[in-house]
Design a protein around this motif. Structure first.
Motif, PDB file in Angstrom:
ATOM      1  N   GLY A 727       0.814  -1.222   0.000  1.00  0.00           N
ATOM      2  CA  GLY A 727       0.000   0.000   0.000  1.00  0.00           C
ATOM      3  C   GLY A 727       0.835   1.253   0.000  1.00  0.00           C
ATOM      4  O   GLY A 727       1.762   1.403  -0.786  1.00  0.00           O
ATOM      5  N   ILE A 728       0.518   2.159   0.939  1.00  0.00           N
ATOM      6  CA  ILE A 728       1.226   3.447   0.953  1.00  0.00           C
ATOM      7  C   ILE A 728       2.572   3.375   1.660  1.00  0.00           C
ATOM      8  O   ILE A 728       3.241   4.392   1.821  1.00  0.00           O
ATOM      9  N   PHE A 729       2.952   2.173   2.092  1.00  0.00           N
ATOM     10  CA  PHE A 729       4.175   2.081   2.903  1.00  0.00           C
ATOM     11  C   PHE A 729       5.348   1.539   2.086  1.00  0.00           C
ATOM     12  O   PHE A 729       5.729   0.374   2.227  1.00  0.00           O
ATOM     13  N   ILE A 730       5.899   2.384   1.202  1.00  0.00           N
ATOM     14  CA  ILE A 730       7.154   1.985   0.555  1.00  0.00           C
ATOM     15  C   ILE A 730       8.273   2.841   1.138  1.00  0.00           C
ATOM     16  O   ILE A 730       8.036   3.870   1.763  1.00  0.00           O
ATOM     17  N   GLY A 731       9.513   2.391   0.917  1.00  0.00           N
ATOM     18  CA  GLY A 731      10.669   3.163   1.373  1.00  0.00           C
ATOM     19  C   GLY A 731      10.628   3.416   2.863  1.00  0.00           C
ATOM     20  O   GLY A 731      10.226   2.553   3.651  1.00  0.00           O
ATOM     21  N   TYR A 732      11.030   4.644   3.251  1.00  0.00           N
ATOM     22  CA  TYR A 732      11.138   4.930   4.684  1.00  0.00           C
ATOM     23  C   TYR A 732       9.788   4.838   5.383  1.00  0.00           C
ATOM     24  O   TYR A 732       9.708   4.601   6.584  1.00  0.00           O
ATOM     25  N   ARG A 733       8.712   5.016   4.624  1.00  0.00           N
ATOM     26  CA  ARG A 733       7.382   4.897   5.233  1.00  0.00           C
ATOM     27  C   ARG A 733       7.219   3.497   5.851  1.00  0.00           C
ATOM     28  O   ARG A 733       6.576   3.330   6.873  1.00  0.00           O
ATOM     29  N   HIS A 734       7.785   2.499   5.175  1.00  0.00           N
ATOM     30  CA  HIS A 734       7.713   1.114   5.654  1.00  0.00           C
ATOM     31  C   HIS A 734       8.659   0.889   6.841  1.00  0.00           C
ATOM     32  O   HIS A 734       8.267   0.354   7.876  1.00  0.00           O
TER      33      HIS A 734
END
Ligand code: BGC
Length: 878
Positions: A727-734
């Motif tokens: 979903g919206i959690f790629i890169g540092y968001r993850h």
């Protein structure tokens, strides 16, 4: 296109190679000619282009309108001279302007690749790069650059990540907007690409990107949205893949509802090369121009569809009007003849490329201040597979034939006043190096002869004979089709002479059917090959043939090949029997050197060992993804051995994506070197010896392990579907959300000086729909050398109805500060800094509540926080 190649070494073609249907031959450049932007062209840019497009449209017949909707050849739109409609010539893109020949064309300026530019975080620099690229595009007599690439870094193994900017859509969008602005203020169209959901190369033309609406909006469409709002690119390229079950070129939701509808986009949509997938739906969805020339989907098929009522006159008019608007924007009525391509190797562009390289180099670690090296006192051993060769760019359509290259070893030798020793350390060839340096054709000139036959049966006399200097024979855009016809056969002959006696190795891969004879004996029969490899997009795997050779005694190599489609099963799948053909001949002499031992000796004898490792254009390219995050070959072993021999070791890693660094704790200094174009060597030496203080910061997270990455479980999909399940959690968001410590976080990068962040002051405490929050803060260089710092602002929504990332980048600024100086900077946030996309109301929303502002030197190094309010929720579409 589904079928382009990766290498950029020059070949020489002695007979005409214009593609079928081209308006002018893609000639090799005449360097004498200089084509300025005509005054007529300049004034056209200013007038109301759509209005004049409409006037021209009114004069066209139906057939003429339809003819505008497919390219005239590989790179040009159709001209209609009787109606004063000139052709537009396109050129790849994005780290240079390659011109009309894919491999070995006109020499061109090679800029740092996308991720290296992004590592500068320097908006003004990106604009300047765009300006210089405009001149380069014009020097190739082109008007439209197929760039920038703004696909997201969803996974570290993405084959084209090096070409695009970042895992963060805001950083990507802001930098892309400046790049576009730089191009277009100089009259060259940007073609922002690939719209949308093209984050992998595996099965790129058939993969279905299954992505929920929220990540689609917040991550994957966002860079396009920002660039369109801020710089209005005159063209946009649809991607090859499907988005939620429908190919991107015919996707009503992305093209019609969002791009044209919500965003009101007024430019032209062009297909990716060979990326049109229907007659009716693609036109109706709004893919205006098909590239390259093809009779498969348009021309009379559109007229038939009109007669059957499947499309309307308005559908055709709309696409033709968009095409004409693009033509008006770029050329107006300028019907002057297209000039030959030329070189334009300017000192100011060379300087910009060197500066941009230096600014992009990212110092990941510098324990004990191993760096910078002292040019007068440090004895340096330069070691590694990338030390003594030019690793300037990734592969595929971003590659080009650079004006020149600078090699790290040479540049380091130039910068140092002490002795510099070199050790190879290991080789990292993915395929054996091309055989060209060992090959001469029958008259004794370097290269190979190709005898071309009409038809695929080698019948009659050759209709064309060519000499080419490269044994990488990628023939996609350079077979003499006008002479040999759509089905052809060819004999390639060359004489390979070695300087040593031994059991050497020849490699051979073929696109169509191919047979390799060595001294008349059939050594490799690939007539019906089935196992697909990665080179040349459609080629077989690389086969190795050991051959006993004597020093100085030529061996005759002969290849028979045709352009029949292989593997044979593809003929049914693509409903075609022939394609572009080609082959690659590689060669390596037997060697019995203990490279690692040599490197250890060199490291021991030096004050500092600089080990230059990484990947190259064979490992990272359009057309395929990487298979692993590990450095290929013996590189990890080499680094371990060198650092054990000399603890003062600096590792420079050249790659467009993160690599695993199992030695990270033992190596005191690490530089991420990216691919930095023609000035790669000089830029590196500048930073190593402190002539330039590094200021790059990571535009993507470097994970510890591939298993930690957000898309690990769904990459690269199965049964031609890839579900963007994170979903919206790629890169540092993850990493932030899952509390996984990365190897190096997003936004990280060190300097030879230190910066102190003053306490920020928020000039407003509440944000409204059309208001801003202005942040003023001091930043001081408290070290002893001048340097630049990138200040990053993240926002955290304290309480939200839907899950949101811990942090989202919403502003950044790069500031140059002389040693000891303080400056005050202002950063502004607007509604886009706080919104998320709410699918329950199909709109962006800023929810009432408190937002935390996190200001820092990286996503993990937050120096100050503050808060502001949104007092009343509000929504918006664009
Ligand atoms: C690539 C595009 C490129 C085009 C023309 C395609 O294969 O995906 O990015 O611009 O070819 O070379």
């Amino acid at each position: 296109m589904a079928s382009l190649d990766t290498r950029s070494e020059a070949h020489e073609v002695e007979s005409s190679m214009s593609p079928v249907g081209s308006e002018a031959a893609n000639s090799t450049p005449n360097t004498e000619f200089s084509a300025p932007c005509s005054p007529q062209q300049k004034s056209q840019i200013l007038k109301d282009t759509r209005l004049s497009a409409r006037k021209k449209l009114a004069q066209l017949t139906l057939e003429e309108k339809v003819s505008l909707l497919t390219a005239a050849d590989f790179w040009r739109t159709k001209a209609i001279p009787e109606k004063k409609i000139p052709a537009i010539k396109t050129s790849d893109g994005p780290n240079g302007a390659r011109g009309g020949i894919f491999v070995g064309g006109t020499k061109a300026a090679l800029f740092p690749c996308g991720i290296s530019l992004a590592a500068t975080w320097n908006k003004a620099l990106l604009r300047e790069v765009g300006q210089h690229l405009a001149s380069e595009t014009k020097a190739r007599s082109a008007n439209m650059l197929l760039a920038p690439t703004v696909c997201m870094h969803r996974h570290p193994l993405g084959g084209r990540n090096f070409e695009s900017f970042s895992e963060d859509p805001f950083l990507t969008g802001k930098l892309a907007a400046q790049y576009v602005r730089g191009l277009q203020e100089n009259g060259v169209a940007a073609t922002i690409k690939h719209f949308v959901g093209n984050e992998q190369e595996t099965h790129r033309v058939t993969i279905d990107t299954v992505v929920a609406e929220r990540p689609l909006r917040e991550l994957y469409l966002r860079p396009f949205e920002i660039a369109i709002r801020e710089a209005n690119p005159w063209a946009i390229m649809s991607s090859y893949n499907l988005v939620n079950g429908v190919h991107a070129d015919m996707n009503d939701h992305t093209l019609k509802d969002i791009l044209r509808g919500e965003w009101g986009y007024d430019g032209a949509v062009v297909s990716d090369w060979g990326g049109i997938n229907s007659t009716v739906e693609a036109l109706k969805a709004g893919c205006d121009i098909e590239f390259p020339f093809s009779t498969k989907w348009r021309f009379e098929k559109l007229i038939e569809a009109l007669n059957k009522g499947q499309i309307t006159q308005e559908d055709i008019d709309r696409a033709a009007e968009n095409t004409l608007t693009l033509v008006e924007r770029l050329k107006g009525d300028d019907m002057s003849k297209e000039e030959p391509e030329r070189e334009d190797n300017r000192p100011e562009t060379r300087k910009l490329i060197r500066d941009a390289g230096g600014e992009g180099l990212t110092l990941l670690k510098n324990v004990g201040d191993v760096l910078p090296l002292c040019p007068n006192t440090t004895n340096v051993a330069v070691i590694g597979p990338n030390a003594n060769r030019a690793i300037a760019g990734g592969g595929g359509s971003a590659s080009l034939n650079p004006y020149y290259n600078t090699i790290p070893l040479d540049s380091i030798k130039k910068a140092s006043n002490k002795e510099v020793v070199f050790a190879q350390g290991c080789h990292i060839h993915k395929w054996l190096p091309v055989a060209s340096p060992f090959c001469t054709e029958k008259s004794g000139l370097p290269g190979v002869n190709i005898d071309w036959f009409r038809g695929d049966k080698f019948q009659g006399d050759p209709v064309v004979t060519q000499r080419r200097t490269n044994t990488d024979l990628f023939l996609w855009d350079s077979a003499p089709l006008s002479q040999v016809g759509p089905e052809w056969s060819a004999n390639v002959t060359t004489y390979l002479t070695t300087t040593t006696t031994g059991r050497h190795t020849i490699s051979f891969m073929s696109v169509g059917p191919g047979r390799l004879y060595v001294n008349g004996k059939l050594e490799m029969d690939l007539w019906d090959w089935t196992e697909e490899g990665e080179a040349m997009f459609d080629g077989s795997i690389d086969y190795l043939v050991p051959v006993d050779m004597e020093a100085g005694k030529p061996v005759e190599l002969k290849v028979e090949l045709t352009n029949e489609l292989r593997p044979i099963a593809k003929q049914k799948q693509f409903n075609a029997t022939h394609k572009y053909g080609g082959c690659r001949i590689g060669f390596k002499e037997e060697d019995r050197v203990d490279y690692i031992q040599e490197a250890v000796e060199a490291a021991k004898a030096a004050d500092v060992a600089v080990v230059i490792v990484g990947l190259d254009a064979e490992w990272e390219s359009e057309g395929y993804d990487r298979q692993t995050m590990d450095l290929p070959s013996d590189q990890d072993k080499l680094i371990e051995a060198v650092v054990a021999a000399n603890p003062k070791t600096v590792v420079v890693n050249q790659s467009g994506t993160p690599v695993a660094m199992p030695w990270v704790d033992r190596v005191p200094a690490i530089i991420q070197g990216w691919y930095q174009g023609q000035e790669a060597g000089n830029a590196l030496a500048d930073v190593l010896f402190g002539a330039v203080n590094p200021s790059g910061k990571l535009p993507c997270t470097f994970p510890q392990r591939i298993e930690d990455t957000p898309a690990y479980n769904t990459w690269p999909g199965e049964n031609l579907k890839v579900v963007y399940g994170e979903g919206i959690f790629i890169g540092y968001r993850h990493y932030e959300r899952c509390k996984i410590a990365p190897l190096f976080p997003f936004g990280h990068g060190l300097s030879y000086t230190k910066f102190e962040y003053g306490r920020p002051e928020l000039l407003q405490r509440s944000l409204t729909a059309d208001g801003t929050i202005d942040i003023v803060m001091g930043i001081s260089n408290i070290g002893s050398v001048d340097g630049s710092e990138i200040i990053q602002v993240y926002v955290n929504d304290e309480k939200s109805r839907l899950p949101r990332p811990e942090k989202e980048l919403v502003a950044f600024e790069k500031v140059f500060l002389p040693a000891g100086e303080t400056r005050h900077i202002k950063l502004s946030l607007d509604k886009y800094a706080v919104g998320y996309y709410d699918t329950s109301i199909n709109s962006w929303i800023a929810e009432e509540g408190t937002f935390r502002v996190l200001i820092g030197a990286s996503s993990a190094d937050i120096r100050h926080t503050s808060t502001f309010e949104v007092k009343e929720s509000f929504t918006w579409l664009f």
